[in-house]
Design a protein around this motif. Structure first.
Motif, PDB file in Angstrom:
ATOM      1  N   ASN A   1     -11.276  -0.881  -4.422  1.00  0.00           N
ATOM      2  CA  ASN A   1     -11.457  -1.608  -3.243  1.00  0.00           C
ATOM      3  C   ASN A   1     -12.877  -0.936  -2.369  1.00  0.00           C
TER       4      ASN A   1
ATOM      5  N   GLU B   1     -16.006  -3.426  -1.184  1.00  0.00           N
ATOM      6  CA  GLU B   1     -16.175  -3.466   0.033  1.00  0.00           C
ATOM      7  C   GLU B   1     -17.462  -3.067   0.569  1.00  0.00           C
TER       8      GLU B   1
ATOM      9  N   LEU C   1      -4.342  -5.532  -4.109  1.00  0.00           N
ATOM     10  CA  LEU C   1      -5.855  -5.909  -4.158  1.00  0.00           C
ATOM     11  C   LEU C   1      -6.004  -7.418  -3.747  1.00  0.00           C
TER      12      LEU C   1
ATOM     13  N   LYS D   1     -12.269  -7.656  -6.772  1.00  0.00           N
ATOM     14  CA  LYS D   1     -11.548  -6.674  -6.875  1.00  0.00           C
ATOM     15  C   LYS D   1     -10.453  -6.798  -7.966  1.00  0.00           C
TER      16      LYS D   1
ATOM     17  N   TYR E   1      -7.952   2.190  -5.040  1.00  0.00           N
ATOM     18  CA  TYR E   1      -8.589   2.598  -3.541  1.00  0.00           C
ATOM     19  C   TYR E   1     -10.049   2.432  -4.089  1.00  0.00           C
TER      20      TYR E   1
ATOM     21  N   GLU F   1       0.739  -1.322  -0.023  1.00  0.00           N
ATOM     22  CA  GLU F   1       0.105  -0.041  -0.031  1.00  0.00           C
ATOM     23  C   GLU F   1       0.891   1.254  -0.072  1.00  0.00           C
TER      24      GLU F   1
END
Length: 160
Positions: A30, A34, A89, A60, A27, A17
């Protein structure tokens, strides 16, 4: 004088990251995946057999590859070994191209991809990155990727 460089020294794994830029597409992918409710992935759960890759991780990986115009299972597998964002990811997992393709053809994945599209669009509208009227179908000929054979007609969109 050179910076210190040794190939024979053991190094600790680095948090990937830290290598990503602040506004990286990984991002956004993700965040969208999520935000999908956990019960949407209930269809993928199996009691027997070898433990499977988590469907969130697979979603992802596939969506991130799609954002980079990579659609081949083998090329997605290659990205998992080369791309820092894909490694992050997948958290170091490297599913094979067969696993990726089997996941993509699963009947529930079509609905999950539709949910992701709706969630991503709503997120963009909420953050005022696009207007509500930004998605529409008319008779416009759309060319992409600088290829004269990549245009789409309105009737074709409505038919398929």
């Amino acid at each position: 004088m050179f910076k210190h460089y040794t190939m024979n020294q053991v190094i600790l794994p680095l948090d990937l990251e830290m290598k990503l830029q602040v506004n990286d597409i990984a991002y956004a992918v993700n965040h969208v995946v999520e935000s999908i409710p956990e019960d949407s992935f209930a269809e993928f759960f199996r009691e027997t057999g070898c433990p499977a890759y988590h469907p969130r991780m697979m979603m992802k990986v596939i969506l991130c590859a799609y954002t980079q115009s990579v659609f081949s299972g083998r090329k997605i597998e290659g990205l998992l070994k080369d791309s820092v964002r894909m490694m992050w990811l997948a958290q170091g997992y490297e599913p094979s191209y067969r696993t990726i393709n089997r996941f993509r053809v699963h009947p529930e994945v079509k609905e999950l991809l539709r949910q992701c599209f709706v969630l991503f669009r709503c997120q963009l509208v909420k953050e005022k990155m696009i207007e509500e009227e930004a998605i529409f179908i008319d008779g416009t000929k759309i060319e992409a990727n600088a290829n004269k054979f990549t245009f789409v007609w309105k009737k074709s969109i409505e038919k398929y």
